[in-house]
Design a protein around this motif. Structure first.
Motif, PDB file in Angstrom:
ATOM      1  N   SER A   1     -61.471 -20.923 -30.496  1.00  0.00           N
ATOM      2  CA  SER A   1     -62.610 -20.529 -29.663  1.00  0.00           C
ATOM      3  C   SER A   1     -63.209 -21.756 -29.006  1.00  0.00           C
ATOM      4  N   VAL A   2     -63.254 -21.746 -27.670  1.00  0.00           N
ATOM      5  CA  VAL A   2     -63.841 -22.885 -26.951  1.00  0.00           C
ATOM      6  C   VAL A   2     -64.982 -22.377 -26.081  1.00  0.00           C
ATOM      7  N   PHE A   3     -66.078 -23.125 -26.073  1.00  0.00           N
ATOM      8  CA  PHE A   3     -67.217 -22.824 -25.204  1.00  0.00           C
ATOM      9  C   PHE A   3     -67.484 -24.053 -24.349  1.00  0.00           C
ATOM     10  N   ALA A   4     -66.878 -24.103 -23.167  1.00  0.00           N
ATOM     11  CA  ALA A   4     -67.010 -25.310 -22.338  1.00  0.00           C
ATOM     12  C   ALA A   4     -66.438 -25.035 -20.960  1.00  0.00           C
ATOM     13  N   ILE A   5     -67.237 -25.349 -19.952  1.00  0.00           N
ATOM     14  CA  ILE A   5     -66.791 -25.209 -18.562  1.00  0.00           C
ATOM     15  C   ILE A   5     -67.227 -26.468 -17.822  1.00  0.00           C
ATOM     16  N   LYS A   6     -66.282 -27.107 -17.174  1.00  0.00           N
ATOM     17  CA  LYS A   6     -66.635 -28.338 -16.461  1.00  0.00           C
ATOM     18  C   LYS A   6     -67.701 -28.048 -15.416  1.00  0.00           C
ATOM     19  N   GLY A   7     -68.750 -28.847 -15.407  1.00  0.00           N
ATOM     20  CA  GLY A   7     -69.799 -28.679 -14.421  1.00  0.00           C
ATOM     21  C   GLY A   7     -70.821 -27.620 -14.800  1.00  0.00           C
ATOM     22  N   GLU A   8     -70.767 -27.132 -16.000  1.00  0.00           N
ATOM     23  CA  GLU A   8     -71.737 -26.104 -16.441  1.00  0.00           C
ATOM     24  C   GLU A   8     -73.163 -26.641 -16.305  1.00  0.00           C
ATOM     25  N   ASP A   9     -74.112 -25.738 -16.028  1.00  0.00           N
ATOM     26  CA  ASP A   9     -75.505 -26.190 -15.898  1.00  0.00           C
ATOM     27  C   ASP A   9     -76.109 -26.360 -17.299  1.00  0.00           C
ATOM     28  N   ASN A  10     -77.302 -26.907 -17.344  1.00  0.00           N
ATOM     29  CA  ASN A  10     -77.945 -27.233 -18.612  1.00  0.00           C
ATOM     30  C   ASN A  10     -78.109 -26.012 -19.520  1.00  0.00           C
ATOM     31  N   LYS A  11     -78.466 -24.894 -18.874  1.00  0.00           N
ATOM     32  CA  LYS A  11     -78.705 -23.672 -19.633  1.00  0.00           C
ATOM     33  C   LYS A  11     -77.404 -23.248 -20.341  1.00  0.00           C
ATOM     34  N   THR A  12     -76.342 -23.210 -19.588  1.00  0.00           N
ATOM     35  CA  THR A  12     -75.047 -22.847 -20.157  1.00  0.00           C
ATOM     36  C   THR A  12     -74.647 -23.839 -21.247  1.00  0.00           C
TER      37      THR A  12
ATOM     38  N   THR B   1     -65.344 -31.950 -19.467  1.00  0.00           N
ATOM     39  CA  THR B   1     -64.388 -30.914 -19.907  1.00  0.00           C
ATOM     40  C   THR B   1     -63.158 -30.844 -18.996  1.00  0.00           C
ATOM     41  N   GLN B   2     -61.978 -30.805 -19.597  1.00  0.00           N
ATOM     42  CA  GLN B   2     -60.746 -30.535 -18.856  1.00  0.00           C
ATOM     43  C   GLN B   2     -60.463 -29.030 -18.995  1.00  0.00           C
ATOM     44  N   ASP B   3     -60.686 -28.281 -17.912  1.00  0.00           N
ATOM     45  CA  ASP B   3     -60.625 -26.814 -18.015  1.00  0.00           C
ATOM     46  C   ASP B   3     -59.249 -26.292 -18.412  1.00  0.00           C
ATOM     47  N   ASP B   4     -58.192 -27.026 -18.023  1.00  0.00           N
ATOM     48  CA  ASP B   4     -56.855 -26.544 -18.416  1.00  0.00           C
ATOM     49  C   ASP B   4     -56.631 -26.738 -19.912  1.00  0.00           C
ATOM     50  N   VAL B   5     -57.226 -27.767 -20.471  1.00  0.00           N
ATOM     51  CA  VAL B   5     -57.117 -27.982 -21.914  1.00  0.00           C
ATOM     52  C   VAL B   5     -57.860 -26.882 -22.678  1.00  0.00           C
ATOM     53  N   SER B   6     -59.051 -26.533 -22.209  1.00  0.00           N
ATOM     54  CA  SER B   6     -59.783 -25.422 -22.847  1.00  0.00           C
ATOM     55  C   SER B   6     -58.930 -24.171 -22.840  1.00  0.00           C
ATOM     56  N   ALA B   7     -58.337 -23.898 -21.682  1.00  0.00           N
ATOM     57  CA  ALA B   7     -57.544 -22.677 -21.547  1.00  0.00           C
ATOM     58  C   ALA B   7     -56.389 -22.677 -22.544  1.00  0.00           C
ATOM     59  N   SER B   8     -55.717 -23.787 -22.664  1.00  0.00           N
ATOM     60  CA  SER B   8     -54.587 -23.852 -23.587  1.00  0.00           C
ATOM     61  C   SER B   8     -55.050 -23.727 -25.038  1.00  0.00           C
ATOM     62  N   LEU B   9     -56.177 -24.359 -25.364  1.00  0.00           N
ATOM     63  CA  LEU B   9     -56.687 -24.246 -26.737  1.00  0.00           C
ATOM     64  C   LEU B   9     -56.925 -22.785 -27.092  1.00  0.00           C
ATOM     65  N   VAL B  10     -57.477 -22.042 -26.147  1.00  0.00           N
ATOM     66  CA  VAL B  10     -57.725 -20.622 -26.394  1.00  0.00           C
ATOM     67  C   VAL B  10     -56.405 -19.862 -26.477  1.00  0.00           C
ATOM     68  N   LYS B  11     -55.586 -20.030 -25.452  1.00  0.00           N
ATOM     69  CA  LYS B  11     -54.403 -19.184 -25.333  1.00  0.00           C
ATOM     70  C   LYS B  11     -53.280 -19.588 -26.283  1.00  0.00           C
TER      71      LYS B  11
ATOM     72  N   LYS C   1     -63.339 -21.680 -18.188  1.00  0.00           N
ATOM     73  CA  LYS C   1     -63.207 -21.516 -16.742  1.00  0.00           C
ATOM     74  C   LYS C   1     -62.172 -20.454 -16.381  1.00  0.00           C
ATOM     75  N   ASP C   2     -60.932 -20.646 -16.811  1.00  0.00           N
ATOM     76  CA  ASP C   2     -59.852 -19.770 -16.351  1.00  0.00           C
ATOM     77  C   ASP C   2     -58.667 -19.900 -17.298  1.00  0.00           C
ATOM     78  N   ILE C   3     -58.382 -18.832 -17.998  1.00  0.00           N
ATOM     79  CA  ILE C   3     -57.318 -18.876 -19.011  1.00  0.00           C
ATOM     80  C   ILE C   3     -55.937 -19.116 -18.403  1.00  0.00           C
ATOM     81  N   ASN C   4     -55.818 -18.863 -17.112  1.00  0.00           N
ATOM     82  CA  ASN C   4     -54.509 -19.070 -16.474  1.00  0.00           C
ATOM     83  C   ASN C   4     -54.143 -20.548 -16.306  1.00  0.00           C
ATOM     84  N   LEU C   5     -55.105 -21.418 -16.561  1.00  0.00           N
ATOM     85  CA  LEU C   5     -54.804 -22.857 -16.466  1.00  0.00           C
ATOM     86  C   LEU C   5     -54.059 -23.360 -17.702  1.00  0.00           C
ATOM     87  N   ALA C   6     -53.815 -22.473 -18.663  1.00  0.00           N
ATOM     88  CA  ALA C   6     -53.257 -22.898 -19.954  1.00  0.00           C
ATOM     89  C   ALA C   6     -51.957 -23.711 -19.864  1.00  0.00           C
ATOM     90  N   PRO C   7     -50.986 -23.336 -19.043  1.00  0.00           N
ATOM     91  CA  PRO C   7     -49.727 -24.094 -19.070  1.00  0.00           C
ATOM     92  C   PRO C   7     -49.910 -25.592 -18.785  1.00  0.00           C
TER      93      PRO C   7
END
Lengths: 419, 419, 419, 419
Positions: D95-106, D80-90, D6-12
């Motif tokens: 490498s994380v592939f997950a966005i809260k609320g993503e559609d089926n295709k994604t 998915t907790q988007d801030d957790v994804s961001a922190s895992l990446v940053k 979702k947004d890497i700035n959520l990392a903290p």
């Protein structure tokens, strides 16, 4: 209409919140329905100084329905729900003087505003209005039917005033009603303290050692619920009789100096100062969690905790501060040592406030009905009101109970005569 | 030595029983040890009218150790343990006047014998000695330091006497001490009623619906323990506040007319008359079990049960009578409706009587020390004695508790002044 | 009729006891009613080797009602109720070979007598009949439809026989049915152990520290009930997963070497040897109470206790021996270390045995119906029997439950396929 | 590095959350410390498909510490907790592939991205990766050491694949470990469901009738905690044995059609479809509260509720929808019928996930160590791992337990031989 609130546009959220709380306040609702028909407070001007919450809003609505012309100010600068104030002003036409986080000057200005309403009945949560009247607004005394008092602290102050002859108006000690003190402390504090701790920490209580300081009604309630969540509960006390009760209820009882070594979570509910202090913090396990659900923020000696620490990590989770101690351990303090059920949860559930506030409403009606008959002293709530509130609450819960047969009434009467 | 007991040869069994009870009466033992040194009751002549049980024997031994010259008679014709009487006479040199099952004439003759001892202090369980003194032995009044009273019923009688001005001696209401009424009802009656029901029936409580009539201290204790044994507990009450407490403690609350249909086991603990009666017996399930752990044998309307029955099978199991009802169901009555914890088990455990009787011993010491200072009225036990007993009990359980710091004492004092 | 019992004149007391137990065995009663009509065991000769108690008598009556010609011998020389044997012979015409306290020689003679009946079906509580048949009476094997086994120990033996190829008849492991092992251990042992301890000691459990050795089904049941009586419960275990369960259920978990210092009452329920031994006895508090509700009398190392003692006061209370230790403390041993729920109380309540014995009766019917189809191995009780017993038990308790809708059945089926 | 979040700035915020959870995951931390030294997963490429939460982040960190090169995708589009994804990446370089609320295709694109990593070990929560591999990426099969499976549903699918011969890789059923299923359902779901209901409603549970649908591990856990909060608990079930357990644990048991009339709060924990449906909603009390803590959002028939309603007031409180029924009553639905402990609270506490994820880490190590030795089937977690995790958890809680003596080991061995 005169008022001083944060933002009137918050009204919709406040209304929703007031109505939700109202769902769980059936006794007060029934009183409101009757008040609307009978208008027992017609012609009364009321000033109320209370926590400005959704539950209080429903009390104020009830007094208004009874015919009172009522204004409301805050009894604490921090507990105001600004959306509730907004809705009271916008949706219910009540003058409110309360802004969350207001400074001391504003706080007292709001009290003054409330008294400018020239009340014939007042309602207090800590005797602030009555104090101000006796100190600065003696002109209001002759017209006052009486004042209702919600808290232990307020009742103690008022009794002191009565004792030294300075009390000049009748006061009804709503706090002392059974339907108030037997329920909100045990069941309200019990659940809401659990709720506050879990919301603050997301901790599993099962398998944890929870240390409960104090085994009064609040401590009993919290200990019972902590046990109910699977915790191993340790009680500390200064009163030997309560200590025996705790032991026979199946809890470990020990001094705080021993409990400090074994506890995972600590909660104080004593009404006293510095119940957990330097010598206790020093010997706690690494990662111990400490909070208060008793009196203000005085039960934990936070100054001592700071003095033991090299640094503090603020908000390692919302409302959780990590104190890094010189002994290389850390201690987590919840809600800055303020009441955890308010700091991290929503305080007493509406279901419990329903009884307290129903008693407030009926005590007000009683004071108005007996205008001129009551003298300047601290009265208990009449037993009939207590029983009536309890009966309505039972009815609202769908519970019927037994009544004495003639034969039983006679037997009890004669037995009381000792035959 | 003068005495009237069943059979002195029963002494060995009685001694064993007294010593076993003594193991669980450490507070009384500590007082006895001090009394032996200090002899605070030296020169006193005492008459005690109490249930003649192993626990009472340990109280009497304590008073004797304190220097009292004591005689004992029964406060109830049925509760005497004949082997204990025998041991008191033979092993401890105490004059006892008590035979289990004695008729009314003998019962009162024994009271007279106790008063012939010319007591300077008396001790009652139901005010029998005090009554007899005021009616027939006024000559004893001038020399009496005071009398101790163990029960609620006795206290009520004595307060009635105080009120109408007929009380002529000081009385100490031992019953009203916290260490007495907070513990024996809740924990003593709670456990011993479970014990009585299981011994009488060998019933598995888990999965059973147990109906508890009355939610006072006794009812609270029994409900708590029945829940602890896995029963589904239903409470009936006449008091709305207690009903709310029961509901919030997680019990179903309903009128007896509804409870009667769903209960498997019924137990009354109300202090009132005919709590379960005709209309209830008529609708009970086939095989329902009914007993009483409250007041005498009056709480169940046994007359009504008999009237509904075509026949009774006595003792289908020891202490269990099966009433064959006209509606083709049967109801089992335990212990003829008398207190089930005494009829089928052994009454309150010694551990609980330890506190009551320690308070008796200390109250006696207090009355003797204050000889001439106490006036004819009903006194409460001094708070210090209550605290002292509680502290000794804690110590005997190996439990230490906290004490107030100077800072806390000051804070509490100032807080009570309202600052 | 052939029989060997203590005294046939004891029959009336036995009959009363059998009928009382029958009241609480409704499932077995329903099976008996059906058996009386359908006679599914017609022509069968049965030999049963079981504890000769009132509950067993009702099982035997049921098998008899089903058409079986049955004889009964004891599975333990000490558990026989002589009045029940007498009533079985006199009132029900059953051949019984069992005398309480019989010596080993008589015990085995009685087993021989039971086999002389030439059974076509056998029933065991510890595999004694099956063992004897395989060792000494191989002639009986061809005609045997099968044997039912009641206990864990028996099942283990039989599985060992199956494994090494020596088992020659089909066996049904009644013990393994859910309606057996999930209930009698937890709820039966739980309550009856509490009952045994209180009857033996008259001790107040509230406020006591009770140490539970073992957190299997028996230990779980006893710990739950001890907590329910207000005790502070400590658990000791060797299994880490059970230890975690105990901790998360709110109990203190520690090694016996620590528990030994803090316990007031100790009870072993482990199935193992010498769970409490020298090093534990040495550090116990003065006056500690020790008992066993697990396996035979082996869980406590009584030899070690004797070796530590200078003397023993036998029966300071019935069934309580006081060991006077060299360290000047004393320890009380209950029931000589034998199962306290049998030594001091009445074993499992009839309500629980109802399910075990209903399963016995139905398993017998199943073995007979499938005569010739079952091969020599240890079978589990068919799931349908388990469900049927559970359903009848629920019905007898007046409890209805839900059934799956068609839609739900379909969903579950498809979900199980992973869609 | 490749990722889609979702947004890497959520990392903290995510980092803070990960570290807080880590405090309560001491077993996983210990494994991580060892993995850092020993690098047992060195050279492994891992793809994990799990709920992307703070607890999962700590598992991933552990696998990374063990030397694995790991990528993570979501096993559910909503958890998915988007801030957790961001922190895992940053902060952790994962490498994380997950966005809260993503559609089926994604959602499926993310699974594909995870497989493009070319894993040698996979980890699933519902068998999604294994399914995709068998359907679309058969090329990956030869290099796969094995896959770990977290859930019941996944295990069922995999066993079906094993049965019909289509499973081509070894799988370890982590779900079946005792340290997993015995703890998260009972203690995790138990507490978090209470938490979810209180956060959503601020309701006082004491005095409320709470209906628990299902008495499996989840239902047992929730019923136990609801009772612990003072509720009157009613259980509904379809399984007669569990129904008996519920009754003997002291709960009322009845069909949903009866429970629907008496409940104040309903919660389903059955794993089945439409447990509360039209006929139940129709007869509920006005103001009844309904939620689900079992399986997806299928346990409540929300379609039926809508069909019965004239209108819906969405979000009368956050997460609470009020359905206005044609019968003039209203019903409150929490969290749209989705799992209430996730919808309104934070799911299982870290303390519980610690054991599940420790087992995941150790099972992965086991699969890697036994590379080439495991065949394509569904393996249970080796008993040693289960015991080891339990032992480390105990140690982290400061709990020591007993170990068998030589004598006891011998006794158990011989007893198992039947002597």
């Amino acid at each position: 209409m005169n008022y001083d609130i944060k933002d009137i546009n918050l009204a919709p959220g406040g209304k929703r919140r007031i109505e939700w709380a109202n769902n769980d306040m059936p006794v007060l609702s029934q009183i409101r329905a009757r008040f609307e028909k009978e208008k027992p407070l017609k012609g009364m001007k009321m000033s109320a100084c209370l926590h400005v919450t959704a539950e209080t809003a429903n009390l104020v609505r009830t007094l208004q329905a009874g015919g009172a012309d009522i204004v409301l100010c805050a009894s604490n600068p921090l507990s105001t729900q600004d959306d509730v104030s907004a809705s009271l002003v916008k949706d219910y036409g009540i003058s409110v003087f309360a802004i969350k986080g207001e400074d001391n000057k504003t706080y007292y200005k709001h009290i003054t505003s409330a008294l400018d309403h020239k009340p014939t009945v007042t309602m207090d949560d800590g005797a602030d209005l009555v104090s101000a009247i006796h100190k600065e607004r003696k002109d209001l005394i002759p017209q006052l039917c009486g004042s209702m008092e919600e808290t232990t602290t307020g009742v103690i102050r008022l009794k002191a005033m009565e004792k030294d002859g300075s009390l000049k108006i009748p006061v009804i000690a709503v706090n002392n009603a059974d339907t108030k003190h037997l329920f909100d402390n045990r069941y309200g504090t019990g659940q809401s303290t659990i709720d506050g701790i879990i919301r603050a920490t997301s901790l599993l209580l099962a398998g944890r050692t929870v240390v409960v300081a104090g085994y009064g009604w609040c401590g009993k309630g919290f200990a019972m619920r902590a046990k109910g969540m699977g915790a191993h509960v340790v009680v500390t006390e200064i009163n030997p009789i309560r200590s025996l009760e705790a032991a026979m209820d199946g809890f470990m009882v020990m001094p705080m100096l021993e409990a400090a070594r074994v506890g995972d979570v600590f909660c104080t509910l004593t009404g006293n100062l510095h119940v957990i202090r330097k010598e206790h913090f020093e010997i706690m396990k690494n990662g111990a969690i400490v909070c208060n659900s008793g009196h203000f923020n005085v039960e934990l000696d936070i100054g001592a905790l700071e003095a033991l620490s090299t640094s503090v990590n603020k908000d390692v989770r919302n409302g959780v501060d990590q104190y890094m101690l010189r002994n290389n351990k850390s201690i987590y303090l919840l809600g800055e040592g303020r009441l955890i059920n308010l700091a991290a949860a929503e305080g007493h559930p509406a279901c419990v406030m329903d009884m307290s506030f129903a008693t407030q409403a009926l005590a007000t009606e009683y004071a108005v009905k007996n205008k001129g008959k009551l003298v300047p002293k601290v009265y208990d709530v009449p037993k009939e009101i207590d029983q009536w509130v309890a009966n309505l609450k039972l009815k609202s819960m769908g519970i019927s109970i037994d009544t004495l047969t003639k034969e039983q009434e006679k037997y009890l009467a004669s037995w009381e005569e000792g035959t």
